[in-house]
Design a protein around this motif. Structure first.
Motif, PDB file in Angstrom:
ATOM      1  N   UNK A  39      -4.814  -9.350   5.281  1.00 31.14           N
ATOM      2  CA  UNK A  39      -5.156 -10.473   4.411  1.00 31.14           C
ATOM      3  C   UNK A  39      -6.452 -10.145   3.687  1.00 31.14           C
ATOM      4  N   UNK A  40      -6.408 -10.217   2.374  1.00 33.93           N
ATOM      5  CA  UNK A  40      -7.586 -10.040   1.542  1.00 33.93           C
ATOM      6  C   UNK A  40      -8.267 -11.397   1.425  1.00 33.93           C
ATOM      7  N   UNK A  41      -9.511 -11.471   1.864  1.00 33.46           N
ATOM      8  CA  UNK A  41     -10.221 -12.749   1.912  1.00 33.46           C
ATOM      9  C   UNK A  41     -10.753 -13.171   0.545  1.00 33.46           C
ATOM     10  N   UNK A  42     -10.691 -14.461   0.277  1.00 35.85           N
ATOM     11  CA  UNK A  42     -11.206 -15.006  -0.979  1.00 35.85           C
ATOM     12  C   UNK A  42     -12.722 -14.884  -1.084  1.00 35.85           C
ATOM     13  N   UNK A  43     -13.400 -14.863   0.067  1.00 32.19           N
ATOM     14  CA  UNK A  43     -14.863 -14.794   0.063  1.00 32.19           C
ATOM     15  C   UNK A  43     -15.381 -13.360  -0.033  1.00 32.19           C
ATOM     16  N   UNK A  44     -14.484 -12.417  -0.288  1.00 33.65           N
ATOM     17  CA  UNK A  44     -14.814 -10.997  -0.474  1.00 33.65           C
ATOM     18  C   UNK A  44     -15.307 -10.310   0.791  1.00 33.65           C
ATOM     19  N   UNK A  45     -15.220 -10.973   1.933  1.00 26.96           N
ATOM     20  CA  UNK A  45     -15.547 -10.337   3.208  1.00 26.96           C
ATOM     21  C   UNK A  45     -14.454  -9.304   3.498  1.00 26.96           C
ATOM     22  N   UNK A  46     -14.670  -8.417   4.473  1.00 26.96           N
ATOM     23  CA  UNK A  46     -13.647  -7.396   4.761  1.00 26.96           C
ATOM     24  C   UNK A  46     -12.285  -8.006   5.081  1.00 26.96           C
ATOM     25  N   UNK A  47     -11.244  -7.276   4.711  1.00 26.62           N
ATOM     26  CA  UNK A  47      -9.871  -7.703   4.987  1.00 26.62           C
ATOM     27  C   UNK A  47      -9.679  -7.884   6.487  1.00 26.62           C
ATOM     28  N   UNK A  48      -8.718  -8.727   6.848  1.00 28.39           N
ATOM     29  CA  UNK A  48      -8.432  -8.959   8.261  1.00 28.39           C
ATOM     30  C   UNK A  48      -6.977  -8.610   8.562  1.00 28.39           C
TER      31      UNK A  48
END
Length: 89
Positions: A39-48
């Protein structure tokens, strides 16, 4: 969640505590066998990382590419961060 943790993840007074605690993102990768994805995060944090078992707990039969989710990040793992408590948006 403690105040310091909320600040670390980017909480602001304009967000509800629930919104701050649960990031959102889009499923951008699904393995060929459909058992896991990223999952690519909307907050630009690393993917999970997300596993099919988490999708099933959320009532989904699969991990649909491009689906949008709200989720918690399991920080208790020693490896990559993983999405838990998925909610489809």
């Amino acid at each position: 969640m403690e105040f310091d943790e909320l600040v670390r993840i980017g909480w602001s007074p304009t967000l509800s505590k629930e919104e701050a605690a649960m990031p959102t993102g889009t499923l951008k990768f699904v393995s060929p066998d459909g058992r896991f994805g990223m999952i690519s995060r909307d907050d630009k944090a690393p993917k999970v990382f997300v596993h099919i078992n988490e999708a099933r707990r959320a009532g989904l039969d699969d991990l649909p590419f491009g689906a949008r989710f709200r989720f918690d990040v399991d920080a208790d793992t020693d490896s990559r961060p993983r999405a838990i408590n998925l909610e489809r948006l």
